[in-house]
Design an enzyme around this catalytic site. Structure first.
Site, PDB file in Angstrom:
ATOM      1  N   ARG A  94       0.841  -1.206   0.000  1.00  0.00           N
ATOM      2  CA  ARG A  94       0.000   0.000   0.000  1.00  0.00           C
ATOM      3  C   ARG A  94       0.875   1.255   0.000  1.00  0.00           C
ATOM      4  O   ARG A  94       0.532   2.274  -0.592  1.00  0.00           O
ATOM      5  CB  ARG A  94      -0.909   0.014   1.230  1.00  0.00           C
ATOM      6  N   ASP A 131     -10.220  -4.556   8.697  1.00  0.00           N
ATOM      7  CA  ASP A 131      -9.267  -5.567   9.162  1.00  0.00           C
ATOM      8  C   ASP A 131      -9.892  -6.434  10.257  1.00  0.00           C
ATOM      9  O   ASP A 131      -9.630  -7.644  10.332  1.00  0.00           O
ATOM     10  CB  ASP A 131      -7.981  -4.886   9.665  1.00  0.00           C
ATOM     11  N   ARG A 163     -12.085  -8.983   8.655  1.00  0.00           N
ATOM     12  CA  ARG A 163     -11.266 -10.083   8.104  1.00  0.00           C
ATOM     13  C   ARG A 163     -10.746 -10.988   9.222  1.00  0.00           C
ATOM     14  O   ARG A 163     -10.638 -12.205   9.056  1.00  0.00           O
ATOM     15  CB  ARG A 163     -10.109  -9.499   7.292  1.00  0.00           C
ATOM     16  N   HIS A 191      -2.740   0.050   9.091  1.00  0.00           N
ATOM     17  CA  HIS A 191      -3.429  -0.666   7.999  1.00  0.00           C
ATOM     18  C   HIS A 191      -2.365  -0.999   6.949  1.00  0.00           C
ATOM     19  O   HIS A 191      -2.315  -0.414   5.872  1.00  0.00           O
ATOM     20  CB  HIS A 191      -4.540   0.218   7.426  1.00  0.00           C
TER      21      HIS A 191
HETATM   22  N1  LIG Z   1      -8.479   1.804   3.644  1.00  0.00           N
HETATM   23  C1  LIG Z   1      -8.874   0.636   3.167  1.00  0.00           C
HETATM   24  O1  LIG Z   1      -9.208  -0.278   3.915  1.00  0.00           O
HETATM   25  C2  LIG Z   1      -8.946   0.403   1.692  1.00  0.00           C
HETATM   26  C3  LIG Z   1      -8.380   1.307   0.832  1.00  0.00           C
HETATM   27  N2  LIG Z   1      -8.449   1.135  -0.523  1.00  0.00           N
HETATM   28  C4  LIG Z   1      -7.881   2.178  -1.353  1.00  0.00           C
HETATM   29  O2  LIG Z   1      -8.949   2.924  -1.925  1.00  0.00           O
HETATM   30  C5  LIG Z   1      -8.497   3.540  -3.133  1.00  0.00           C
HETATM   31  C6  LIG Z   1      -9.506   3.302  -4.260  1.00  0.00           C
HETATM   32  O3  LIG Z   1      -9.521   1.958  -4.627  1.00  0.00           O
HETATM   33  P1  LIG Z   1     -10.479   1.442  -5.808  1.00  0.00           P
HETATM   34  O4  LIG Z   1     -11.829   2.040  -5.645  1.00  0.00           O
HETATM   35  O5  LIG Z   1     -10.333  -0.009  -5.892  1.00  0.00           O
HETATM   36  O6  LIG Z   1      -9.790   2.123  -7.072  1.00  0.00           O
HETATM   37  P2  LIG Z   1     -10.482   2.495  -8.483  1.00  0.00           P
HETATM   38  O7  LIG Z   1      -9.383   2.745  -9.442  1.00  0.00           O
HETATM   39  O8  LIG Z   1     -11.520   1.489  -8.819  1.00  0.00           O
HETATM   40  O9  LIG Z   1     -11.245   3.864  -8.167  1.00  0.00           O
HETATM   41  C7  LIG Z   1     -10.573   5.050  -7.854  1.00  0.00           C
HETATM   42  C8  LIG Z   1     -11.321   6.181  -8.497  1.00  0.00           C
HETATM   43  O10 LIG Z   1     -10.734   7.421  -8.095  1.00  0.00           O
HETATM   44  C9  LIG Z   1     -10.907   8.314  -9.190  1.00  0.00           C
HETATM   45  N3  LIG Z   1     -10.027   9.471  -9.030  1.00  0.00           N
HETATM   46  C10 LIG Z   1      -8.695   9.573  -9.249  1.00  0.00           C
HETATM   47  N4  LIG Z   1      -8.275  10.830  -9.012  1.00  0.00           N
HETATM   48  C11 LIG Z   1      -9.371  11.542  -8.621  1.00  0.00           C
HETATM   49  C12 LIG Z   1      -9.579  12.886  -8.240  1.00  0.00           C
HETATM   50  N5  LIG Z   1      -8.572  13.771  -8.184  1.00  0.00           N
HETATM   51  N6  LIG Z   1     -10.825  13.268  -7.916  1.00  0.00           N
HETATM   52  C13 LIG Z   1     -11.865  12.395  -7.966  1.00  0.00           C
HETATM   53  N7  LIG Z   1     -11.712  11.099  -8.336  1.00  0.00           N
HETATM   54  C14 LIG Z   1     -10.486  10.684  -8.649  1.00  0.00           C
HETATM   55  C15 LIG Z   1     -10.584   7.464 -10.405  1.00  0.00           C
HETATM   56  O11 LIG Z   1     -11.063   8.048 -11.610  1.00  0.00           O
HETATM   57  C16 LIG Z   1     -11.279   6.156 -10.035  1.00  0.00           C
HETATM   58  O12 LIG Z   1     -12.588   6.087 -10.569  1.00  0.00           O
HETATM   59  C17 LIG Z   1      -7.097   2.958  -3.402  1.00  0.00           C
HETATM   60  O13 LIG Z   1      -6.106   3.859  -2.972  1.00  0.00           O
HETATM   61  C18 LIG Z   1      -7.078   1.698  -2.539  1.00  0.00           C
HETATM   62  O14 LIG Z   1      -5.781   1.311  -2.191  1.00  0.00           O
HETATM   63  C19 LIG Z   1      -9.086   0.056  -1.067  1.00  0.00           C
HETATM   64  C20 LIG Z   1      -9.676  -0.879  -0.254  1.00  0.00           C
HETATM   65  C21 LIG Z   1      -9.632  -0.792   1.196  1.00  0.00           C
HETATM   66  O1  LIG Z   2      -5.106  -4.240   0.067  1.00  0.00           O
HETATM   67  C1  LIG Z   2      -5.253  -3.119  -0.448  1.00  0.00           C
HETATM   68  O2  LIG Z   2      -4.383  -2.534  -1.099  1.00  0.00           O
HETATM   69  C2  LIG Z   2      -6.563  -2.434  -0.260  1.00  0.00           C
HETATM   70  C3  LIG Z   2      -6.837  -2.393   1.178  1.00  0.00           C
HETATM   71  O3  LIG Z   2      -6.362  -1.554   1.892  1.00  0.00           O
HETATM   72  C4  LIG Z   2      -7.505  -3.567   1.735  1.00  0.00           C
HETATM   73  O4  LIG Z   2      -8.262  -4.268   1.037  1.00  0.00           O
HETATM   74  O5  LIG Z   2      -7.278  -3.808   2.918  1.00  0.00           O
END
Ligand SMILES: NC(=O)C1=CN([C@@H]2O[C@H](COP(=O)(O)OP(=O)(O)OC[C@H]3O[C@@H](n4cnc5c(N)ncnc54)[C@H](O)[C@@H]3O)[C@@H](O)[C@H]2O)C=CC1
Ligand SMILES: O=C([O-])CC(=O)C(=O)O
Length: 308
Positions: A88, A148, A151, A175
């Site tokens: 990450r 987490d 999970r 995380h």
């Molecule tokens: N904290 C957590 O537990 C988790 C965090 N994540 C994180 O969440 C983020 C998103 O993941 P996904 O949805 O799978 O990615 P994705 O690629 O499917 O969606 C991200 C979206 O953000 C948009 N985007 C990019 N720059 C932007 C801006 N300046 N303004 C508005 N929209 C913008 C993109 O066009 C895209 O549609 C990633 O950084 C991922 O690592 C994902 C899962 C869990």
């Molecule tokens: O694994 C990743 O990169 C996305 C995330 O944070 C999660 O699913 O826990």
């Protein structure tokens, strides 16, 4: 209650879907930078309303933050996800700029907003939002621990051969693949410590599989997960919207709690209408304290790469 979700990708759309299906808020605004994308996701989701039985209005916009004005809660999911083999932390170079810009836009139009940070590396992105938004610390909440912990419970139920509803457990600290701290000492099956049911190998398996939960899914899916992340966010938004005072582990700015300062890390907190209502101090074993401090050191190092 108006909720904005920035990023209409996998996680953002899943957040919007779960929030709408739980029917506790009036409006969800999806924002994305990709032309027409948020509008399309919003229309598709709205066409599930009569099928799934919700009245939440979902709209989408390509970067017009005036449409987000007056949001009570905003969720930041914008940014790139990792690919198999990545950590990450490697996402910081691209995501920091996106999260900073999005935060500024959100606060400009909703100065009272509570922000839930999802984009990775999440603990560092939450720290960045603290340093750049000007919001009070109880209004910035990183989402990691809720996911987490879900999970952890999944892996515990698997090892115990028990229904998940029998299982309680919590993950704190970072995380990240190495910095997560599943609190095995506090996990129970209907109040009975899980350590009474699981042998050493089983305990080790549960802990290790929990820590790499996101990486395991990324390898299987080719990108990171979205259903459980979206569901975890919806639980946090509902705790705020319905003033539930629910205890959820979240990444919060610490000022002395758990022996840490000037860092966002996962700790249990009471989440209600004001955002973070209280950080809960649980007693950690000596080993857990050491692991928490190690996780803090690693996150601090990543925070050092931020430019404000
Ligand atoms: N904290 C957590 O537990 C988790 C965090 N994540 C994180 O969440 C983020 C998103 O993941 P996904 O949805 O799978 O990615 P994705 O690629 O499917 O969606 C991200 C979206 O953000 C948009 N985007 C990019 N720059 C932007 C801006 N300046 N303004 C508005 N929209 C913008 C993109 O066009 C895209 O549609 C990633 O950084 C991922 O690592 C994902 C899962 C869990
Ligand atoms: O694994 C990743 O990169 C996305 C995330 O944070 C999660 O699913 O826990």
């Amino acid at each position: 209650m108006k909720v904005t979700v920035v990023g209409a990708g996998a996680v953002g759309a899943s957040c919007a879907e779960y929030i709408a299906m739980k029917n506790f808020c009036s409006e969800v605004v999806l924002v994305d930078i990709k032309e027409g994308f948020a509008e399309g996701k919003a229309m598709d989701l709205m066409q599930t309303a009569s099928l799934n039985g919700f009245d939440t209005k979902i709209t989408g916009t390509t970067g017009d933050y005036s449409k987000t004005a007056g949001s009570h809660v905003a969720v930041i999911t914008s940014g790139i996800p990792r690919k198999p083999g990545m950590t990450r932390e490697e996402l910081i170079g691209i995501n920091a700029g996106i999260v900073k810009e999005v935060t500024e836009n959100l606060v400009k139009h909703s100065p009272e907003v509570i922000i839930i940070v999802v984009s990775n590396p999440m603990d560092t992105m939450a720290y960045l939002v603290h340093k750049t938004s000007g919001l009070p610390k109880h209004k910035i909440i990183g989402m990691g621990g809720a996911l987490d912990s879900a999970r952890f419970k999944y892996r515990l139920a698997e090892a115990l051969e028990a229904p998940i509803s029998d299982v309680e457990g919590m993950v704190i600290a970072a995380h990240s693949d190495t910095g997560m701290l599943p609190l095995l000492s506090k996990a129970t099956r209907n109040g009975v410590p899980v350590t009474e049911f699981l042998n050493d190998d089983q305990q080790k398996y549960v802990i290790e599989e929990t820590k790499v939960g996101g990486a395991t899914l990324t390898k299987l899916l080719g990108t990171s997960a979205w259903y459980a992340p979206g569901a975890a966010v919806s639980v946090m938004v509902q705790a705020i919207a319905c003033d539930q005072k629910k205890m959820i582990p979240c990444s919060l700015m610490l000022e002395g709690e758990y022996g840490q300062n000037d860092i966002c890390l996962g700790v249990p907190a009471i989440i209600g209408a004001n955002g973070v209502e209280q950080i809960v101090n649980v007693t950690l074993t000596a080993e857990e304290q050491l692991k928490f401090a190690e996780a803090a050191n690693a996150v601090r190092e990543v925070n050092g790469d931020l430019k404000f």
